[in-house]
Design a protein around this motif. Structure first.
Motif, PDB file in Angstrom:
ATOM      1  N   GLU A 104       0.537  -0.966   0.076  1.00 43.37           N
ATOM      2  CA  GLU A 104       0.036  -0.263  -0.281  1.00 43.37           C
ATOM      3  C   GLU A 104       1.120   1.299   0.191  1.00 43.37           C
ATOM      4  O   GLU A 104       0.257   2.207  -0.373  1.00 43.37           O
ATOM      5  CB  GLU A 104      -0.657   0.397   1.341  1.00 43.37           C
ATOM      6  CG  GLU A 104      -1.811  -1.011   1.247  1.00 43.37           C
ATOM      7  CD  GLU A 104      -1.119  -2.426   2.457  1.00 43.37           C
ATOM      8  OE1 GLU A 104      -0.296  -2.357   2.552  1.00 43.37           O
ATOM      9  OE2 GLU A 104      -2.441  -3.184   2.664  1.00 43.37           O
ATOM     10  N   ILE A 105       1.907   1.264   0.430  1.00 41.62           N
ATOM     11  CA  ILE A 105       2.882   2.378   0.357  1.00 41.62           C
ATOM     12  C   ILE A 105       3.929   2.862  -0.462  1.00 41.62           C
ATOM     13  O   ILE A 105       3.912   2.051  -1.330  1.00 41.62           O
ATOM     14  CB  ILE A 105       3.822   1.774   1.544  1.00 41.62           C
ATOM     15  CG1 ILE A 105       3.775   1.849   2.850  1.00 41.62           C
ATOM     16  CG2 ILE A 105       4.651   3.427   2.301  1.00 41.62           C
ATOM     17  CD1 ILE A 105       2.936   2.334   2.595  1.00 41.62           C
ATOM     18  N   VAL A 143       0.640   6.717   0.814  1.00 44.63           N
ATOM     19  CA  VAL A 143       0.137   5.442   0.173  1.00 44.63           C
ATOM     20  C   VAL A 143      -0.219   6.014  -0.908  1.00 44.63           C
ATOM     21  O   VAL A 143      -0.778   6.374  -1.889  1.00 44.63           O
ATOM     22  CB  VAL A 143      -1.224   5.422   1.024  1.00 44.63           C
ATOM     23  CG1 VAL A 143      -0.191   5.352   2.582  1.00 44.63           C
ATOM     24  CG2 VAL A 143      -2.136   5.833   1.595  1.00 44.63           C
ATOM     25  N   ALA A 165      -3.703   0.289   5.351  1.00 43.88           N
ATOM     26  CA  ALA A 165      -1.919   0.659   4.941  1.00 43.88           C
ATOM     27  C   ALA A 165      -1.396   1.090   6.224  1.00 43.88           C
ATOM     28  O   ALA A 165      -0.909   0.605   6.712  1.00 43.88           O
ATOM     29  CB  ALA A 165      -1.649   2.539   4.352  1.00 43.88           C
TER      30      ALA A 165
END
Ligand code: ADP
Ligand code: MG
Length: 646
Positions: free
Chosen positions: A342-343, A476, A485
């Protein structure tokens, strides 16, 4: 055998009843009057003449007995049909003239024609012609108080004739006049009788009565003498009784007339109208303003959210809730976080006010040590030069990018500071770029007033004692994954540290929370505004109730000259709506003006058409709702009682 025009049998009229003592005023009247007769009722004051007249003129109904008009039982007629009969067949002339004080002579004469549905030009033509004929040609635009008694009575005779006036009911027409004017009025009645009008005259004066062809004496509610029916030479035809009692001409004409009357009434009571308007104005203006200010605040927050990034989170270390020392976010931790799906970007940050020098300019300024990802994360472009890159970051390159304000401190008048050096603490850094202007964010950080260096270089050359970042900015991949996240980071770090010695903040959540409070405030303020609109509406109702009371006699006059209940109701409702409408218009104007002024002051205001239309519609609805009761009250008045009212 001719059908009598008016046939009364066994007519009794009682007043009172209920909690008041009942008095019988007419004790069984039997009487026939034929078309074209000139009849005088004569009797002492209080003998019941006016009561009888009101019954004949269908202003009132008998308590007992039968009234046949042209062979038809009047008891079968409903209120509308009685109004029609008053309008088409009768013409009233009263001792006290009963003219509407606020209208001109000509307008007074036009009233019955208006309710008969005559178009405006025809009404005007007829009224003018009648006034001309009665010697009042030059007085058409005078109000009653500008006319002598005799002139007023002639106006009221003109009014009785405007719809034809087949039956003239004159109640003491000369009672309030000097003998000369009295004689003139009598001469007029003679003329009308000769022209075929049925004239029914009431008087307490025997000399006046003697001028009629037939004299009926009344004493204490009984007929004591009747000189007997006379045979008229000419007779006017009656209106067709079976004809539709509905009038032909339009709602439009009537609304125009009601608006005109309403406007006049509003103008005559300017002060009171103004105060009532004020209520509506405040209501409408504040509804519009509150919603506009609320929307302005909301849009500003959304904007801020956009520039802050809805995808940004903050990670920092903290002592765990269960106790123990503050945790450490290591570079390995950050690499692991960067590895999560997610990052997108991870930027460790150290920042403190540090003494910075250039030549002999010296200033303590916030030195922001971050990564090359800063322009993307903050959506913030460079103005001159460039931002440092990942290689410079990794190599701890001594380079610095200055904020717009910092640039002005250290390099006043220098067009291109690229290549110059700043001494940060004791370490020299080469200027490679200048950021564009950004302004303060929602929490009072002024990014323009900072300089930016690579995180690693910062650790090595400026913040040498620092063992971990002050905080870490995490970007994110999309706003939709902010929460997942957060969970993922939390789980990852808890696994790595064995305890929860860190905290994750969410900028979007903060902004959203702020937005919710603002929304709640907007709703509350709008409610208060709406309440003030209702209060304005109550003001309208109050004023309308007062108006109805003050104009009771006018209502009686209108009813006697043929207005139906719904005409009266419509008129007063129109007045209420007109007040609300004016208040609404001024309120919209006031709201827009004040909003405009706020805009000039820099307060964000966003008008919405739906709020303006909505507030305006609410004002009108308020007029309708709060005007309805007084209007109904007016229309339910008993014509006789209303006429007697002051
Ligand atoms: P006139 O016109 O002959 O002077 P009225 O018909 O006006 O007489 O009144 C006749 C009687 O009826 C009077 O005694 C009067 O007080 C009474 N009267 C008239 N109208 C009302 C009313 N609405 N309620 C009670 N009494 C009334
Ligand atoms: Mg009377």
């Amino acid at each position: 055998m001719v059908t009598p025009l008016i046939e009364l049998s066994g007519i009794r009229k009682r007043y009172g009843g209920g909690d008041r003592p009942e008095v019988e005023v007419l004790h069984g009247i039997d009487l026939c009057i034929f078309s074209g007769e000139f009849v005088a009722f004569v009797g002492a004051s209080g003998s019941g003449k006016s009561t009888l007249m009101n019954l004949i003129g269908c202003l009132d109904r008998p308590s007992e007995g039968r009234y046949r008009f042209a062979g038809r039982d009047v008891a079968d007629f409903d209120a509308d049909r009685l109004a029609w009969l008053r309008r088409e067949a009768f013409g009233f002339v009263f001792q006290g003239y009963h003219l509407i004080a606020s209208e001109t002579a000509r307008e007074n004469v036009e009233v019955p024609a208006l309710y008969a549905g005559l178009p405006e030009d025809e009404r005007r033509r007829r009224a003018s012609a009648l006034l001309e004929r009665l010697g009042l040609g030059g007085r058409q635009d005078n109000r009653p108080n500008q006319l002598s008694g005799g002139q007023q009575q002639r106006v009221s005779i003109a009014r009785a004739l405007v719809n034809g006036g087949r039956i003239i009911l004159a109640d003491e027409p000369t009672g309030a006049l000097d003998s000369h004017s009295g004689a003139e009025v009598m001469a007029l009645l003679h003329e009308l009788a000769a022209a075929g009008h049925t004239v029914i005259l009431i008087t307490h004066d025997r000399d006046v009565a003697a001028q009629a062809k037939r004299v009926i004496e009344i004493h204490d509610g009984r007929i004591t003498h009747d000189s007997g029916p006379s045979t008229p030479s000419t007779v006017l035809p009656l209106p067709e009784l079976d004809g539709a009692p509905e009038h032909s001409a339009g709602l439009r004409d009537e609304l125009v007339e009601a608006t005109r009357t309403a406007w006049r009434a509003m103008r005559m009571n300017r002060g009171r109208t103004g105060l009532t308007l004020l209520g509506i104005i405040i209501g409408v203006a504040s509804v519009i303003l509150m919603l506009a200010i609320g929307e302005g605040a909301r849009q500003r927050i959304v904007e801020q959210l956009g520039s802050m990034g809805t995808t940004i989170m903050y990670l920092g270390s903290k002592p765990p809730a269960s106790g123990g020392p503050v945790g450490t976010i290591s570079e390995d931790d950050l690499e692991a976080v960067q590895g999560l799906a997610e990052i997108r970007r991870v930027m460790p940050v150290i920042g403190d006010p540090i003494l910075v020098r250039h030549g002999n300019v010296e200033r303590t300024i916030y030195v922001f040590a971050g990564s090359e990802a800063l322009p993307q994360i903050f959506r913030w472009p460079v103005k001159h030069g460039r931002f440092f890159n990942s290689r410079e970051h990794a190599e701890m390159a001594p380079v610095v990018v200055v904020g717009n304000k910092a640039y002005q401190y250290f390099f006043p008048g220098v067009a291109n500071p690229i290549g110059r050096h700043l001494l940060i603490g004791n370490a020299p850094f080469e200027v490679i770029g200048v950021m564009s202007s950004r302004g303060a964010d929602g929490w009072g950080q002024n990014y323009d007033d900072m300089v930016f260096i690579p995180y690693r270089a910062g650790r090595a050359r400026v913040y040498k004692t620092q063992t971990q970042p002050d905080y870490t900015v995490i970007d994110v991949v999309s706003p939709a994954v902010v929460e997942t996240a957060e969970t993922a980071i939390s789980r990852l770090l808890t696994d790595r540290h064995g305890r929860e010695d860190f905290g994750i903040g969410n900028a979007a959540a903060k902004v959203k929370a702020e937005m919710r409070t603002r929304d709640a405030m907007t709703v509350m303020l709008s409610l208060i505004a709406a309440v003030s609109l209702v209060v304005g509406g109550i003001g309208v109702m109050n004023v309308m109730l007062m108006t109805v009371r003050e104009r009771t006699r006018e209502i009686g006059i209108r009813m006697a000259t043929g207005a139906r209940q719904r005409d009266i109701q419509r008129q007063f409702l129109t007045e209420a709506v007109l007040i609300a409408l004016s208040g609404g218009l001024i309120g919209v104007a006031a709201g827009l003006t004040i909003g405009g002024a706020l805009l000039l002051w820099g307060i964000p205001v966003v008008f919405s058409l739906s709020a303006i239309v909505g507030a305006f519609a609410c004002a009108i609805a308020t007029g309708l709702i709060f005007g309805w009761l007084p209007a109904r009250q007016a229309s339910r008045l008993d014509p006789v009682v209303a006429l007697a009212g002051e």
